[in-house]
Structures are given as structure tokens and as C-alpha cells.
Scaffold this motif. Structure first.
Motif, PDB file in Angstrom:
ATOM      1  N   SER A  90       1.144  -1.379  -0.215  1.00  0.00           N
ATOM      2  CA  SER A  90       0.216  -0.011   0.135  1.00  0.00           C
ATOM      3  C   SER A  90       0.901   1.429   0.114  1.00  0.00           C
ATOM      4  O   SER A  90       2.411   1.234   0.475  1.00  0.00           O
ATOM      5  N   ILE A  91       0.179   2.261  -0.931  1.00  0.00           N
ATOM      6  CA  ILE A  91       0.672   3.601  -0.492  1.00  0.00           C
ATOM      7  C   ILE A  91       0.667   4.684   0.215  1.00  0.00           C
ATOM      8  O   ILE A  91       0.827   5.931   0.236  1.00  0.00           O
ATOM      9  N   GLY A  92      -0.349   4.435   0.368  1.00  0.00           N
ATOM     10  CA  GLY A  92      -1.368   5.623   1.576  1.00  0.00           C
ATOM     11  C   GLY A  92      -2.467   6.008   1.174  1.00  0.00           C
ATOM     12  O   GLY A  92      -3.183   6.787   1.618  1.00  0.00           O
ATOM     13  N   THR A  93      -2.687   5.833  -0.172  1.00  0.00           N
ATOM     14  CA  THR A  93      -3.618   6.125  -0.543  1.00  0.00           C
ATOM     15  C   THR A  93      -4.755   5.268  -0.265  1.00  0.00           C
ATOM     16  O   THR A  93      -4.409   4.352  -0.360  1.00  0.00           O
ATOM     17  N   PRO A  94      -6.308   5.758  -0.882  1.00  0.00           N
ATOM     18  CA  PRO A  94      -7.586   4.479  -1.184  1.00  0.00           C
ATOM     19  C   PRO A  94      -6.937   3.604  -1.798  1.00  0.00           C
ATOM     20  O   PRO A  94      -6.413   4.027  -2.792  1.00  0.00           O
ATOM     21  N   MET A  95      -7.275   2.193  -1.133  1.00  0.00           N
ATOM     22  CA  MET A  95      -7.081   1.178  -2.262  1.00  0.00           C
ATOM     23  C   MET A  95      -8.430   1.617  -2.742  1.00  0.00           C
ATOM     24  O   MET A  95     -10.010   1.321  -2.413  1.00  0.00           O
ATOM     25  N   HIS A  96      -8.415   0.842  -4.453  1.00  0.00           N
ATOM     26  CA  HIS A  96      -9.666   0.992  -5.172  1.00  0.00           C
ATOM     27  C   HIS A  96      -9.595   0.105  -6.446  1.00  0.00           C
ATOM     28  O   HIS A  96      -8.493  -0.124  -6.549  1.00  0.00           O
ATOM     29  N   VAL A  97     -10.439  -1.224  -6.557  1.00  0.00           N
ATOM     30  CA  VAL A  97     -10.143  -2.150  -6.947  1.00  0.00           C
ATOM     31  C   VAL A  97     -11.587  -2.417  -7.543  1.00  0.00           C
ATOM     32  O   VAL A  97     -12.956  -1.883  -7.327  1.00  0.00           O
ATOM     33  N   ARG A  98     -11.413  -2.903  -9.203  1.00  0.00           N
ATOM     34  CA  ARG A  98     -12.916  -2.936  -9.916  1.00  0.00           C
ATOM     35  C   ARG A  98     -12.919  -3.671 -10.402  1.00  0.00           C
ATOM     36  O   ARG A  98     -12.007  -5.017 -10.736  1.00  0.00           O
ATOM     37  N   VAL A  99     -14.215  -5.004  -9.866  1.00  0.00           N
ATOM     38  CA  VAL A  99     -14.442  -6.041 -10.126  1.00  0.00           C
ATOM     39  C   VAL A  99     -15.799  -6.468 -10.853  1.00  0.00           C
ATOM     40  O   VAL A  99     -16.718  -6.096 -10.994  1.00  0.00           O
ATOM     41  N   ALA A 100     -15.385  -7.583 -12.430  1.00  0.00           N
ATOM     42  CA  ALA A 100     -16.710  -6.803 -13.619  1.00  0.00           C
ATOM     43  C   ALA A 100     -17.013  -8.792 -13.131  1.00  0.00           C
ATOM     44  O   ALA A 100     -16.609  -9.532 -12.775  1.00  0.00           O
ATOM     45  N   PHE A 101     -18.220  -8.308 -13.089  1.00  0.00           N
ATOM     46  CA  PHE A 101     -18.795 -10.174 -12.898  1.00  0.00           C
ATOM     47  C   PHE A 101     -19.476 -10.159 -14.553  1.00  0.00           C
ATOM     48  O   PHE A 101     -20.755  -9.679 -14.623  1.00  0.00           O
ATOM     49  N   ARG A 102     -19.827 -11.272 -14.539  1.00  0.00           N
ATOM     50  CA  ARG A 102     -20.703 -11.988 -15.779  1.00  0.00           C
ATOM     51  C   ARG A 102     -22.412 -11.868 -16.055  1.00  0.00           C
ATOM     52  O   ARG A 102     -22.772 -11.730 -14.268  1.00  0.00           O
ATOM     53  N   PRO A 103     -22.965 -11.424 -16.194  1.00  0.00           N
ATOM     54  CA  PRO A 103     -23.853 -11.973 -16.005  1.00  0.00           C
ATOM     55  C   PRO A 103     -24.844 -13.797 -16.015  1.00  0.00           C
ATOM     56  O   PRO A 103     -23.558 -14.181 -16.445  1.00  0.00           O
ATOM     57  N   PRO A 104     -25.541 -13.399 -15.192  1.00  0.00           N
ATOM     58  CA  PRO A 104     -26.239 -14.846 -14.774  1.00  0.00           C
ATOM     59  C   PRO A 104     -26.360 -16.168 -15.327  1.00  0.00           C
ATOM     60  O   PRO A 104     -27.127 -15.480 -16.679  1.00  0.00           O
ATOM     61  N   SER A 105     -25.671 -17.363 -15.725  1.00  0.00           N
ATOM     62  CA  SER A 105     -25.973 -17.648 -16.701  1.00  0.00           C
ATOM     63  C   SER A 105     -27.686 -18.065 -16.883  1.00  0.00           C
ATOM     64  O   SER A 105     -28.259 -19.246 -17.970  1.00  0.00           O
ATOM     65  N   THR A 106     -28.549 -18.307 -15.659  1.00  0.00           N
ATOM     66  CA  THR A 106     -30.055 -19.218 -15.377  1.00  0.00           C
ATOM     67  C   THR A 106     -30.813 -17.337 -15.985  1.00  0.00           C
ATOM     68  O   THR A 106     -30.726 -16.571 -15.486  1.00  0.00           O
ATOM     69  N   ILE A 107     -31.424 -17.698 -17.516  1.00  0.00           N
ATOM     70  CA  ILE A 107     -31.957 -17.304 -18.250  1.00  0.00           C
ATOM     71  C   ILE A 107     -33.109 -17.639 -18.110  1.00  0.00           C
ATOM     72  O   ILE A 107     -33.318 -18.849 -18.582  1.00  0.00           O
TER      73      ILE A 107
END
Lengths: 339, 339, 339, 339
Positions: C264-281
Motif C-alpha cells: 500500500s502507498i497510503g492512498t485509498p485502495m480501489h479495485v474494480r470487479v467485473a461480474f458476468r451476467p448470470p447464466s440462468t435465464i
């Protein structure tokens, strides 16, 4: 929670229960009368009678815990128990009821896991046994045969040498009369272990087994084969010479207990485990009141196990089985058979 | 490769070398004359005289390996060595030169790592020692004092009890004359261990120490405190009663060797380690020719160690130090001091 | 089962339950109507309202599992689910009910563990948040403020940017009408992370976080900071220059998401997480009958989540908290405060 | 140090060297001119041309380190590098020369280990490849064929799509002229991965791969298959339908990148890895003098890599190979073939 068991092993709650029952206190003068039913319930990892490959979660409910005496032990720690160091280690926040994580009851989990390990080992013909070879001054006097080991649960002291049972019972009776307890020795054996099982250095069969056995409350020493006598012996007396027997390589003696350099050599694995006498006795012992830092005494009033050995037989078997199955799985021995 | 050492510990190659030198064979009749200089070189993890927080890589070159005799051992495995199970385990591909991974030389790495562990422990006042308490039939006869332990490297048999040295030397001399070898016992001590160090179950101080010690070639048994005698004792004899001494809690006896339930109780940690007699002797021993499956014999001709104990003293010290420092780091004891 | 939590942390079932409730499906058109009450019960490791230092075992019973549809999936594996590879992996022995170990329900355990991690982090001032920044084509459009993140659970789509909520709801409504599902993006933040937390190489904050997030069903991509855009940018655009702000070092931009070299460098930790569309349709999808190896189709009939993002917000928060607390404990930050 | 490789694999220094050479900087305008010869020496674990089953220790000496510039970076930390957090993490004791453990040079060890992993995978027919699919604004435009991937090392930008090479070279040339650097994307593929390889939850193929890739300096994002686009897509667009092709089950599309629920499904494994533009550029960047806490600037003068992607191709291949071989060994796939 048992992780690493492959999918497809047939196993039932009853089979696990049968192993746990071997660890139950006996309805005799020798053992504690605290009610410990140890009913196991498999809550995950087994489906339609077979392991699924997922972690196997088994629950053994603790049905009979009277926490009151243990509250006292927070102020007056019992000598020979982990009360005092646990208070320091966990800042007084640990769950002291029933002795908590330091209680002998935790070994029920080893026996439950051991039931699965034994079943897996049976697929490759490996068998594990144990018996009590010493209680106080009463000794087994000789090595038991495999057949005798198979009948070990037929007598209450769990000694597989029939002629030694009476003397051991005598020692126990006398200790109970005196309100005292006795140390004991349990010996474990594994037969049909193939040569070349294990790893060198930090994960030798002996290293892994020693780590696991010292996790069992009351274990204070252990050796492989004739390890306890090793310091007094000469090389020419101790070395296990190789010979050929029915086209297979074996040794004349088995002083090494089946393991060299962390690896099995194909002879029976043999371990001796020394248990301390239980610390809870009906005699006054000195301790310190941690509040006042003044000397005081404790004296047990209830009924407790006068000796660990008889109940530890299935535990030592389980430790042997768990270590062997771990290496057998890693080396692909069991996977090949299970499919 | 030592991982987990915090940044900022002052350490030099000379300090590590001084520990390694304690393990070197002595220029006496008792020990092997194979040249083992064990020069250590720190190649990473130390910078400007301090640890950097990165893994510390130390290299000890193997300067004197004559691989020829070891080629024979692939066909005629030495009894008491790992030659035979290693052939099975690694399908004949293992590096057999000098005994490979199963050689006693691997313990040099434990001693190098132990040098760093001892330095870290010294920051919190913990001291570790060991000495030889038995060689064959010659015994130390009593516990040494701390001062005697500090001078253990002054005599070649590494026994801290001065009056026992001569008898041990006699045993060794006789064994060498007979072309035989002797078993031995090494006892290790750790002083000033604070109470509450360790973890229950699978990572108790005793479990961790047992696992590490059984990784040392030749170890066949071990106990904490009076563990070897535990099976013969009564609870009233074995239990360590608590008393107050100079406003601190301690025990009258130290039969538990400083550890209960995997946790230290504040008394000195005390371990006994039984070493087998070396298997290489100048007497004929039976083995099997793996090619022909016919009986044959081996007889050592060179010069080898007649006893493991004297060289194992710094190894047992290192094992104690490594286990203690691991828990001390985990519990934040050393981090607080290092900053 | 949460291991490694130090003794003395005040925690209650209600606190853990409050976190689990954030993961519950909403009583709206957007979410599944399967009954998932997720009542947590702490069965060990907490005593008298504080952690004991022992592993914390929490049980969340699975109350509503209709296993029948899942039996069909053993023959006709659902595309986009783990049915097919699980059959191969476990030889058909796995527990397929409710999707078994591959079901999204397993994330309840991460949230329960995360509740404890968040409480520990609060001792050193670290706060973690997450919100949905994209559902299908509807985007948040800007970064939310900390205050907005604190109110994220007030709207059903869990988007912290109020003006974007309506469009996201519109996307969801349309997808439900079409019987289809939508992909989504969840962004996680950690504030007040001290600089120098983490380890290089295999246990960097980013490595640990990535491993944990990819264990969450439906995660298909992730980045730190502006990582998704990194390939298109120049060094002069991406580099975060250091400046002094109120006597502390910080950066002008936070393109690195708070982590460089695993630290860590002391700035806010920021993560982006991509979720797939659910497969049950509720549309026909092609699959194969594993018995006959003939083509067939599946079409969901019940009601399922049309989008993973809204329910994943507490999961992403928990993953951030678990990784940070692990390193904070290892580096002694929390131990110092807890005592 | 590579542990876990079974005995009996034929491997030579030359084979490992050939992989390392793929990582060497090119003698072109695009890459650093620092001399990095990366000569590997195998010092243990290989004997008579085969692995022995012992850990394989490979040494790559660091021949050209000018530590002077790095001393300055202790006072004026470089933006975008780990200088500043490392000073905090290790209290100033870390070895800063050449960037130390945070340097891209550490990836040479991944490539050396990857060489062994690739060789093991070749025994079961698994092949791994990678190529650069984006540099700045220049994109590959399409997926390469397997044949094109096999020839990836023939052009300096390591893009397997021939018609895209020129534009990428143009981007690099322009960046070098401007004294700037460029981000890049590397895509990795594994072919012939059998279905059912991997583990659920914390050790899925995707979790393990993500953890390893984020250990590579400069990685800021990654996805499996079309993961980067997943948030914008509908379920009906993303789901990979099963069909039968030549009596084997496969999918029409491969949006999941070959992995569902941590397990392989038998389609090619496909991962995209986003690298940041290198932070060392010939433009002034702001930083802080840690001694005086005053603003200052830095400007690189030497020659450095303007783009990470081309040199990262063998690294991404190695990460894929290491993760796959780990699971293949655990599941017994390779052991069966090696014997």
C-alpha cells in the motif's frame, strides 16, 4: 473438518461412530464417569454414502459440560494443565469451559478423521493398530502378534498381550484407591506399508507423526522402533541388515521402526508413545491464586481418568493412519486404486 | 533460505560462520576426517550489515564429495541409510552423491538458520543451549548449570558436566578400536522463555520442535522434561506444582520440560534427543544386491563419525531457537523490540 | 471457520448477522425469491462476547434446498455453470444439490468472515466500502464520495451515485421482462490504509485480493485503480506523482489504486470487479445429454437473480477487509491496539 | 527454487536458458540497453540430465547493477515504483539496488520455473502460448491462430497477428521519441487442457493464476475470456452453450476463457493481462524529498523499456504453465505418464 479426501470413498456415520466408540470411557472403576457420548454427525462432504471430494465436516456435540469448576481454575490454575499459560496467551479471553482447546476431548476429532484415513488405507492393504504396553510398573513384556492386536478392544486396559492385562488392572486399581494416577505407554504399528513412502527433511513420516502425536494432550515422549534404547547401543547392535525373504527385500531386525530418512523401508512401522500420568488427582497439590499471588491448594473431588493409555489406543492408531494416508495420497497410491 | 526474518537485525557472515564452526568435525580420533569446511556465504537478504526483510539466502558449498563409493550403494544399499527407500521413492533418479538429501550435511543449513534465530531471540533475552548427556554407557550423571552449558564447546565430546567427559571419551575410544559406533543423547535447554508462548494442537512448541528434530538424520526418540520416565510415574510424582518465587509464578519441579498444552509455562524448556549409533561401521553388515537379488555384504573402509551426539549439539540448539523464534515473531514479541 | 483472529475482540452474532443481511436477496422484481434467510450461529471461538483466540466457527444453515432440479443437471449440464467440469473432477460423486460448492451461497461465508475482519480493521481506522458502478449499459458516471458509499445499502441496486440508480433499475427491469440477465461492475474502496502494508511477490495486497475475488462465483475480471485502461495510456498519463499534503505524502492521482509492488502507498485502495451476467435465464440454451451424447436444450422456469452486482457489494467489501486484516495482523498493527 | 517437481523429468540448463532468452531485452530502439545476460545455472535437483525429486535450485547471477542511482531514490522515491512503500515496510533496511525485490528482474525466476512446468505439461499434451495484443492505441484486431502463436518470438513486439506488428512498432517509436512509455496487453492461451482440472473456491485455476500474475511487476488488470466486457453483456450473449464436436463436448463460444467455478471445461484457457506503462520516462515527474519533506522532481536520463508487453510474453506463458502443472500434479495426471 477433513480436507483432501478424494471423491468416491464409501463411508458412513456408523463407521466413524464405531471408531469414536473405541475412545469412549469404559464403565469401569478405571475411567471417568463424565457422560461423553460423542455422537458424530457428518454435515458435509459425504453424499449418497460416498465422499464428494469436498471437505468433510463432522460435528461431535459436547453434551455434558459443567463450566463452574473451570471458572475457579482461572484464578487458581491447575498444575499440570494448560490453565495458567492459556490465561497469559489469550489475555484471559479463552473459553475455559471443560478445559477448552486443551482438553483431551479434542482428540475425538483426530479419531473421527482417523476413521476416514483407515478406510482409505484399507484400499491399499495398509493396516494400523495400537495397544497399551505399560501402565505404571506393569509392562506387556513382549511384542503382541497381529492377531492379538486385532483383538485389543476386548479388554478394558487395551493391552494386546493377554498375560499382562491382570497386572495392569492391578496397577490401575491401586492408583484409584490411592487417589493417584499413572503414566502409560502406547505402541502403534502399521503393517503392509510399501517402501519409499514419505519425504525427506521436514515432512518425513517420522517428523509428521511426531508433530501430530505431540498435539495429543498428555504425550511427553516418543520413539520409532528401539529409539528409546538407541543411546546405549552400538552400531553393530542397532543396524537393520537387509536380507531377501520370499523374493522381497526386508530386514532381520526392525530397530528403525520402519522409517529411515523420513521414508518407509517396507518393514512394519512401529512407534512408542509415552503418556504422562493425568494431573487431576484426589491429592492436594500446590498452586497460586493469580489474584492475590498467594499460595493455595487444589484437590479434585469428582471422578477422573486415572490413566490416559487405554483411551489413547484409537488416537495413536488414528495419528498413524492420518500421516500415512497423507503421504499415500500425495504419492498417488490411493488415487490409482479409487478410480 | 530463511524466510520471515524481519528487517533491521544486525547480522554478519562471521556470526553465522561461528555457529557453523561448532558443527565441524573435530581433529581428533573420534570424528570423520572428511574435509568439511562449511564456508557460508550470504547471497541475499542482508545489506549494509542488517537483514532487509527479504528471504535470507545462505550458500554453503560442498567442496569435497567423492561420488564413487555412493554409486555402489545404488546396487548394494547400506543398511541403516536411506539408500534403499530413496531408490524406490525417486525411481532411481535421486542424486546419491554424498548421501544426497539424506546426508547429515543438510544439518549445516539448520545451524546457519539457527544462528539468525539465536540472534533474534537474544533481543528478548531468550538463550538456548545443548550438551551431550550420554554416549553409549557413559552418562552425564547430573544436570549441568547454565555456566557449564555456556562452556560446552570447550571439550571435544560436548558434555557440559566436566566429570563425565573422561568416561565418554573412553567409550568413544573403545568403539573406534572395535570399528563400531555408539548411540548418544543430546539435551537441549531454553532459558528465559516467557510464559504463554506457543499454540495449541498442531503447532504447539512441542509439536513444532518434534517435527524439526525428527528431520535431523539419526534422531530416533525425544521427550520433553522427564518424558522418557513418564509411563512409570504417578501423577503425584510427575505434576509440577505452582509456587511464587520473587513475585513470579514458577514450579517446584520441571518434569513437563517447560511446555504444557503446546504453550510455554515460563520454566526452562528442556528436551532430550536420542541419536542412533551411526550405521557406517568397520564391521561386515549384510545387504542385498538389488540387481541380482542375492545376499552380499558391505564393510566401511574410510573413517567416519563413531557418534552423532558431539556434532549434534549446535543442531539441537538451532532447532530449539528456530521453533521459539517462529512463535515469538508470530506473537509480536520480537517486532516490538526490533523497532 | 475463521482462524487467526486474536483474543479479546468484542463481537456478537448480531453484528455478523447485520453483514449477512446486506447480502440477502431483495424483495423486489430484481432478485431471486428463493428463501435464503442465512441465520448465522457462532458455535465456537467467541465467549462472553469476545473472541477467544481459538478458530471461530460460524454455521449458516441451508434451509431451502430443493434438490430435484439439480439431479437433471447431472445429465444435462447447465451452460455457464460448473455442472459439467464438476462431474469430471469428482467422478460424479460431488454433492450437486443447490449447485453445491459452486453455488453463490458459499459467499455467505466470506461475508461472515468479513464481518470480523471489518471489526478488527475498525480498531486501526481502516474502512472498506463497495458499490455497483455498472449494470449492463447503465453506468455510475462518476466516483462516489465517502458519504455516498456509507449510504449504499439504501437503494436496491447498491449504487452509491444517486443520479445513476434509476437507469440501472431500468436496465434490470428490461432484462427481467426479456427473461435475460445482465453483467455488472462492483467497485471496492479501502480508506485510511497506512502505507507499507503488504508483501512483495506472491503475497502482495493485489495478489491476495485477486485470488480471493476470483473465488467468488461470477467474477471474470478485475483491476486496481485505472488498470482496465492501462494498456491505452502513456506513462506520463498513468504515473501517480508524489506531493505533500498537510505534512503527509500523497499522490495527485490514484491510478495505481493504492498498491504498488504489492504494498500500500497510503492512498485509498480501489479495485474494480467485473461480474458476468448470470447464466440462468428464461431463454432456451443448448446443452448436451451426457448419457446419450445428444444435443438438447434447457430453459429456466423459476425466478433467479437477473444480476450479481447488487448482492455482491458486501462480498467485495469482505474480500478487501479479509486481505487487509491478514496483512495488518502479520505486521503487528492490530495486536498493538488490541491489548 | 522449484519444489514439487517429480523425479525423472529430462531437463537441461540449455532448455531453461532458451526460455530465459525469450525474456531478454531486444537490441532494438524499443528496449533497455542495460546488459542483462541472465545466464542460468542449475545447482541442485537435476542429476544425470533428469530431475531428482529434490527441490531444483537455479541461480541467475545479477551481473550488471549500478547501485548509485538507486541510493538517490531512498530520499526522492520514484513515482510509480515501490521505493516509497518499501522504505516504510522495511524501515529503510531493504536492499534498494536495482529496485531489489520489486524489480522486473525477479520475473526471470518465473520464466526459469516456467521452463520446467512447460516440459512437464508437454508430457500430457498441454501447450501454453502468449502474445501482445495491444500497445497503446495499436491493437491486434483479431485472435491469432495456434500456428501464429508458435511464431510469436519472430517479431520484436511479440504480436502473433502479423498485420498488426507495424502499427505497434509505430506506437513504440513515437513513445520513445517523446521520452514517454506505453501500456500494453498480453493475452495468454493454454490448449489441450483436459476438463475437470482445478479446485473450487480459493484454489481455482483462475484464483491461482490471478495471484501469480499480480505478482508480476506492472500487471494492473486481468480477465478470463471476455471478462473485461462482461459488465456490458446479457446472459444470452455471454453464456457458452454446450455442443458435441467429434464425439467430445465443447462450447460454441469461449467467453468464459476455459474456466468455470475454478475448473477447466476443456476449451482453451484464455487470459488477458493489462500492463501499465513503465513509470520511468524521460519527462519530469513530481516527487517529495523524504528528508526535507519538500517537493522536488525526477527525470530519467538512461535508457529504459518503453513498454512491458513484449518482454512479458514468456512471463505470462510461464504463469499459465505453473498454475496448470500444479493442479495436474495434484490430480495425478502427470505422475501416471512420467513412470
Amino acid at each position: 473438518m477433513v480436507d483432501g479426501c478424494p471423491a468416491g470413498l464409501p463411508i458412513s456415520e456408523d463407521e466413524v461412530q464405531a471408531e469414536l466408540d473405541k475412545r469412549r470411557p469404559l464403565s469401569t472403576t478405571y475411567s471417568t464417569t463424565r457422560k461423553e457420548r460423542d455422537r458424530v454427525r457428518i454435515v458435509s462432504g459425504v453424499f449418497n454414502g460416498h465422499t464428494t471430494g469436498a471437505p468433510i465436516c463432522m460435528v461431535i456435540a459436547n453434551e455434558d459440560v459443567d463450566s463452574r469448576p473451570y471458572e475457579d481454575f482461572r484464578v487458581k490454575p491447575r498444575p499440570g494443565h494448560a490453565d495458567y499459560p492459556a490465561i497469559i496467551r489469550y489475555g484471559g479471553f479463552h473459553d475455559y469451559r471443560g478445559g477448552g482447546r486443551f482438553s483431551g476431548r479434542i482428540t475425538a476429532t483426530l479419531v473421527a478423521a482417523g476413521a476416514i484415513a483407515k478406510k482409505l488405507l484399507s484400499l491399499v492393504g495398509v493396516e494400523v493398530y495400537a495397544h497399551v504396553s505399560q501402565i505404571g510398573r506393569a509392562m506387556a513384556g513382549r511384542e503382541p502378534s497381529v492377531d492379538e492386536l486385532r483383538r485389543v478392544y476386548e479388554n478394558p486396559v487395551r493391552c494386546a498381550v493377554p498375560e499382562a492385562v491382570e497386572a495392569m488392572e492391578g496397577e490401575l486399581r491401586k492408583a484409584v484407591e490411592e487417589g493417584d494416577s499413572l503414566g502409560s505407554m502406547v505402541e502403534g504399528y502399521a503393517f503392509n506399508v510399501p517402501p519409499g513412502l514419505g519425504d525427506p527433511m521436514f515432512h518425513g513420516l517420522d517428523s509428521d507423526l511426531a508433530a501430530l502425536l505431540f498435539a495429543v494432550p498428555g504425550v511427553r515422549a516418543l520413539c520409532l522402533g528401539r529409539g528409546f534404547e538407541a543411546p546405549s547401543l552400538k552400531g553393530s547392535e542397532f543396524v537393520d541388515e537387509y536380507v531377501v525373504d520370499r523374493e522381497r527385500i526386508t530386514t532381520v531386525t526392525n530397530n528403525c521402526g520402519g522409517v529411515i530418512g523420513g521414508l518407509s523401508i517396507g518393514t512394519p512401522m512401529h512407534v512408542r508413545v509415552a503418556f504422562r500420568p493425568p494431573s487431576t488427582i484426589r491429592k492436594e497439590v500446590r498452586t497460586v491464586n493469580l489474584m492475590t499471588m498467594e499460595a493455595t491448594t487444589l484437590k479434585a473431588t469428582g471422578r477422573y481418568d486415572p490413566c490416559i493409555g487405554p483411551r489413547a489406543v484409537p488416537i495413536v492408531e488414528s495419528c498413524l493412519a492420518l500421516v500415512l494416508v497423507d503421504h499415500a495420497l500425495n504419492q498417488g497410491l490411493i488415487g490409482a486404486v479409487l478410480k
